[in-house]
Write a protein that holds these residues in place. Sequence first.
Motif, PDB file in Angstrom:
ATOM      1  N   UNK A  35      21.699   3.678   9.739  1.00 48.82           N
ATOM      2  CA  UNK A  35      22.864   2.606   9.505  1.00 48.82           C
ATOM      3  C   UNK A  35      22.950   2.152   7.947  1.00 48.82           C
ATOM      4  N   UNK A  36      22.212   2.811   7.165  1.00 51.77           N
ATOM      5  CA  UNK A  36      22.115   2.366   5.844  1.00 51.77           C
ATOM      6  C   UNK A  36      21.658   1.176   5.516  1.00 51.77           C
ATOM      7  N   UNK A  37      20.483   0.756   6.245  1.00 47.31           N
ATOM      8  CA  UNK A  37      19.634  -0.327   6.144  1.00 47.31           C
ATOM      9  C   UNK A  37      18.071   0.049   5.771  1.00 47.31           C
ATOM     10  N   UNK A  38      17.714  -0.697   4.631  1.00 47.07           N
ATOM     11  CA  UNK A  38      16.335  -0.937   4.314  1.00 47.07           C
ATOM     12  C   UNK A  38      15.760  -1.978   4.527  1.00 47.07           C
ATOM     13  N   UNK A  39      14.975  -2.280   5.611  1.00 44.93           N
ATOM     14  CA  UNK A  39      14.157  -3.545   5.982  1.00 44.93           C
ATOM     15  C   UNK A  39      12.818  -3.586   5.458  1.00 44.93           C
ATOM     16  N   UNK A  40      12.614  -4.379   4.394  1.00 43.90           N
ATOM     17  CA  UNK A  40      11.269  -4.410   3.804  1.00 43.90           C
ATOM     18  C   UNK A  40      10.265  -4.763   4.680  1.00 43.90           C
ATOM     19  N   UNK A  41      10.576  -5.537   5.753  1.00 40.59           N
ATOM     20  CA  UNK A  41       9.503  -6.087   6.802  1.00 40.59           C
ATOM     21  C   UNK A  41       8.811  -4.838   7.423  1.00 40.59           C
ATOM     22  N   UNK A  42       9.990  -3.680   7.727  1.00 40.16           N
ATOM     23  CA  UNK A  42       9.699  -2.744   8.629  1.00 40.16           C
ATOM     24  C   UNK A  42       9.340  -1.377   7.949  1.00 40.16           C
ATOM     25  N   UNK A  43      10.187  -1.160   6.949  1.00 41.29           N
ATOM     26  CA  UNK A  43      10.191   0.016   6.235  1.00 41.29           C
ATOM     27  C   UNK A  43       8.947   0.479   5.278  1.00 41.29           C
ATOM     28  N   UNK A  44       8.373   1.756   5.291  1.00 41.26           N
ATOM     29  CA  UNK A  44       7.288   2.167   4.444  1.00 41.26           C
ATOM     30  C   UNK A  44       7.869   2.649   3.369  1.00 41.26           C
ATOM     31  N   UNK A  45       7.238   2.238   2.069  1.00 36.04           N
ATOM     32  CA  UNK A  45       7.825   2.801   0.938  1.00 36.04           C
ATOM     33  C   UNK A  45       7.334   4.283   0.781  1.00 36.04           C
ATOM     34  N   UNK A  46       8.267   5.038   0.136  1.00 36.24           N
ATOM     35  CA  UNK A  46       7.998   6.388  -0.032  1.00 36.24           C
ATOM     36  C   UNK A  46       7.052   6.694  -1.220  1.00 36.24           C
ATOM     37  N   UNK A  47       6.938   5.857  -2.183  1.00 31.91           N
ATOM     38  CA  UNK A  47       6.135   5.577  -3.525  1.00 31.91           C
ATOM     39  C   UNK A  47       6.643   4.294  -4.285  1.00 31.91           C
TER      40      UNK A  47
END
Length: 370
Positions: free
Chosen positions: A75-87
């Motif tokens: 959906x074109x969303x990055x939610x910092x509470x649930x998203x894991x960083x790639x780096x």
Amino acid sequence: MSVIVIWGTAGCSVARPVSTRAVITVDRPVALADQPVHIRVTHLAPQGRIVVHSSASAYDGQVWKAKATFAADENGVVDLTTSRPESGTYHKVDGMGLLSSMRPPSGDPNLASFAPLYPDLAPSFKVRIGVTAHGRSLADRTLTRVWAKPGVRGTDLSLAHDKVVGKLFLPPPGTPRHPGVLAFGGSEGGVSMKFEAALLASHGYPTLALGYFRVAGLPTTLHDIPLEYFATAARLLAAQPSTDPAHIIAMGYSRGSEAALLLAEDYPQLVHGTVVYSPSSKVIPGFPHGGNAWTYQGQPVPQDLIPLDHLSGPLLSIAGADDALWASPAFARQIAAQLHDNHDRYPHQTLIYPGAGHGVGTFPYLPRAI
């Protein structure tokens, strides 16, 4: 929408959408410094990669920074509470990772900790959040992190007028009575617990950030500090209208943990609970020149295990498992063992955090030395 082509392991090309715009949403752009916020980046290209940056200025003018790379969802969303960083500067799912993983521009980050101006000089500090894709800025937003909520009152205390030196923070008028917290640091000296005191008062707890050496009118080193001085401060705190005098808590950090434990042991009618960070379970020589650190009734306090058989309330010990300054995890376990052996009737708890060091911290969401 534009795309970028990358080559897979089999030599085939994969089209990656490139985000050309972004919107940063924050549920609480202005919040207490110990409260989490929910940060989302929307209006991105589905599966598009972005870098989210953070930056903030410390008291010495250095700009601390962090960053993390994410792939947007379908959906074109990055939610910092649930998203894991790639780096980036942190690697696990952590909604506040962009704040807690900020690093200074130079020097060993493990030997530094971010310190904004004290709350009596600046009631808040700013954190800038930015989003980029392939080096192009897409959005930015500023968070305001507040040390004291509206209505919190801070009063400077002096030897001449109050017989102690410190800063007393009281909750907004009308707040129901709460336990009072007497907070003091360790070998750094000065009135070093103002941040904690302002935040605790914001949550309803009257708190006195106490200095006991390395401030005007007091000893320049941690040597022959009378426990009676701390007791005077505790009585002043207990006399505040917003304080529940039956629940006075001594909160000591590092070398201050010795004073907190001694207060709880020697003044059980005055101090009714104890919190110690990176503690010692014994009295250590004065700092930095040795000799006696503490006195009680005019006599040096023995440099030995601190007895804990007269406590009148609960005790919480907090340590970092990787403390490189001294053996605080072992000290914390020793404190718990003593209470167990003494059949202490009050609750006690020991928290030892993996990966944390002597700067295990008294509140979250700021970068700290490990």
